[in-house]
Design an enzyme around this catalytic site. Structure first.
Site, PDB file in Angstrom:
ATOM      1  CE1 TYR A 162       1.217  -0.378   4.434  1.00 37.62           C
ATOM      2  CE2 TYR A 162       0.150   1.980   4.308  1.00 37.62           C
ATOM      3  CZ  TYR A 162       1.009   0.910   4.994  1.00 37.62           C
ATOM      4  OH  TYR A 162       1.595   1.250   6.112  1.00 37.62           O
ATOM      5  CE  LYS A 215       3.403   3.253   3.215  1.00 30.27           C
ATOM      6  NZ  LYS A 215       3.502   3.373   4.637  1.00 30.27           N
ATOM      7  CD  GLU A 265      10.753   1.557   9.638  1.00 36.74           C
ATOM      8  OE1 GLU A 265      10.510   2.575   8.782  1.00 36.74           O
ATOM      9  OE2 GLU A 265      10.453   0.480   9.142  1.00 36.74           O
ATOM     10  CG  LEU A 271       8.786   2.380   4.228  1.00 39.34           C
ATOM     11  CD1 LEU A 271       8.401   1.150   2.967  1.00 39.34           C
ATOM     12  CD2 LEU A 271       7.377   2.915   4.358  1.00 39.34           C
TER      13      LEU A 271
HETATM   14  N1  PDD Z   1       3.396   5.047   6.995  1.00 42.28           N
HETATM   15  N2  PDD Z   1       8.223   3.591   8.229  1.00 42.28           N
HETATM   16  C1  PDD Z   1       6.868   3.021   8.480  1.00 42.28           C
HETATM   17  C2  PDD Z   1       7.068   1.745   8.982  1.00 42.28           C
HETATM   18  C3  PDD Z   1       5.989   3.630   7.776  1.00 42.28           C
HETATM   19  O1  PDD Z   1       4.839   3.029   7.970  1.00 42.28           O
HETATM   20  C4  PDD Z   1       5.940   4.899   7.201  1.00 42.28           C
HETATM   21  C5  PDD Z   1       4.732   5.431   6.679  1.00 42.28           C
HETATM   22  C6  PDD Z   1       7.030   5.564   7.040  1.00 42.28           C
HETATM   23  C7  PDD Z   1       7.440   7.090   6.628  1.00 42.28           C
HETATM   24  O2  PDD Z   1       7.168   6.876   5.133  1.00 42.28           O
HETATM   25  P1  PDD Z   1       6.564   8.017   4.325  1.00 42.28           P
HETATM   26  O3  PDD Z   1       7.480   9.179   4.607  1.00 42.28           O
HETATM   27  O4  PDD Z   1       6.775   7.370   2.755  1.00 42.28           O
HETATM   28  O5  PDD Z   1       5.181   8.255   4.448  1.00 42.28           O
HETATM   29  C8  PDD Z   1       8.389   4.898   7.513  1.00 42.28           C
HETATM   30  C9  PDD Z   1       2.207   5.431   6.451  1.00 42.28           C
HETATM   31  C10 PDD Z   1       2.036   7.127   6.144  1.00 42.28           C
HETATM   32  C11 PDD Z   1       1.226   4.821   6.867  1.00 42.28           C
HETATM   33  O6  PDD Z   1       1.259   3.746   7.377  1.00 42.28           O
HETATM   34  O7  PDD Z   1       0.148   5.499   7.359  1.00 42.28           O
END
Ligand code: PDD
Length: 330
Positions: free
Chosen positions: A77, A192, A224, A248
């Site tokens: 996703y 993801k 993270e 991620l």
């Molecule tokens: N989550 N690490 C993890 C485990 C994440 O689920 C996310 C983002 C990030 C940050 O990634 P990005 O900058 O591409 O949004 C890092 C999304 C926003 C969510 O699950 O809602």
């Protein structure tokens, strides 16, 4: 629109595409139009492709004589922010979606096609000119239940839009608390995927502890947050764990590294951060699509620095807001 796109891209209300019901065998796993709830200001018809497995799984007698049919649960996703109707880093998100899908053996249309679909979809909703959050999910498709999924499956792509629901402004001004927890996830966190059980349990623990986020450690090093990436600031240098398979590689993280830090003339180091280095950092912040740039002022029971949001963190936050074109109150 290509045949591929036509068949594979479906905008729908999440959760309803796998409902099997009705007594029209032709309909297979498709819910009726009326049963799909409103998303934004528009209903989206689900076209789950069932091929020759399409059948009325709601009929108990009939179903008992047939194979069990499932929507293969291997979804990947993306979550994308739209500011005043303008997508932020949509290309990067769609490219990562295609990459995540390919990493789990799902072939989907190109990022360019997905970008077009996403923009068209948004334009037709009442979020067209507003701040919004787009959720896109890809699942393997529908097949008789088996671990060794069939070769020829038709992925299902679902798009859903909703309000951006940004964090309270107070969090950005005053900073937030985080807790630390062991990282209990698998070793392919760079994908993801919605296999988020450890993440959601960690986030829930954080909420119960009155914290914004749970940051995870693996073998004594920071990986993270449960839904964000982490940075620390040391003088003029910002440091973040490297983009290994254990994190991620956030799009926001990449924007900070490749765009904001150079613009603000900060040095960047992508290197492992030991747990104790985090605890002793002067400034800490999180990054993510909905997290934006979130200052951290407390880790477990320990206050970070002097307990206030640091100058560099504030600068990065403000530069990020400028970059996204975020405007409050819409
Ligand atoms: N989550 N690490 C993890 C485990 C994440 O689920 C996310 C983002 C990030 C940050 O990634 P990005 O900058 O591409 O949004 C890092 C999304 C926003 C969510 O699950 O809602």
């Amino acid at each position: 629109m290509s045949r591929c796109c036509d068949q594979l891209v479906h905008s729908a209300a999440l959760g309803h595409c796998m409902a099997g019901h009705g007594n029209d065998p032709q309909r297979g796993l498709r819910p009726s139009f009326d049963e799909v709830p409103c998303v934004g200001d528009r209903r989206y018809h689900v076209e789950a492709s069932v091929n020759d497995h399409g059948r009325d799984v709601a009929d108990p007698v009939d179903a008992a004589q047939k194979e069990i049919i499932v929507l293969e649960e291997a979804p990947v996703y993306e979550v994308v922010a739209f500011y005043q109707g303008e997508p932020f880093t949509l290309k990067e998100h769609m490219e990562r979606l295609v990459f995540s899908a390919s990493e789990i053996d799902i072939e989907i249309p190109s990022a360019d096609i997905l970008i077009k679909e996403a923009k068209n979809y948004l334009a037709e909703t009442n979020f067209a000119n507003n701040n919004a959050k787009l959720y896109v999910q890809v699942s393997r498709g529908v097949a008789p239940r088996t671990h060794a999924y069939p070769d020829e499956m038709e992925p299902i792509i679902i798009m859903q839009v909703g309000p951006l629901n940004p964090n309270p402004e107070k969090y950005f001004k005053e900073g937030v608390k985080i807790i630390t927890l062991p990282d209990e996830r698998w070793s392919r966190c760079y994908i993801k995927s919605i296999a988020l059980l450890p993440n959601i349990l960690a986030k829930k623990k954080a909420k119960k502890a009155g914290a914004y986020e749970a940051v995870m450690t693996r073998d004594g090093f920071i990986t993270e947050g449960s839904s964000s990436n982490l940075f620390i600031v040391e003088g003029n240098t910002i440091i973040t764990p490297p983009a290994t398979n254990y994190i991620l590689n956030g799009i926001t993280r990449q924007k900070v590294i490749n765009r904001l830090a150079p613009e603000l003339e900060y040095d960047v180091k992508e290197e492992s951060i030991p747990y104790y280095t985090l605890l002793n950092a002067d400034q800490v912040f999180l990054t993510g699509t909905t997290t934006e740039i979130m200052p951290v002022v407390q880790i477990n029971d320990k206050v970070v620095g002097n307990g206030n949001v640091g100058t560099e963190t504030k600068e990065i936050f403000e530069a990020f807001r400028e970059l996204t074109g975020f405007v409050r109150g819409k």
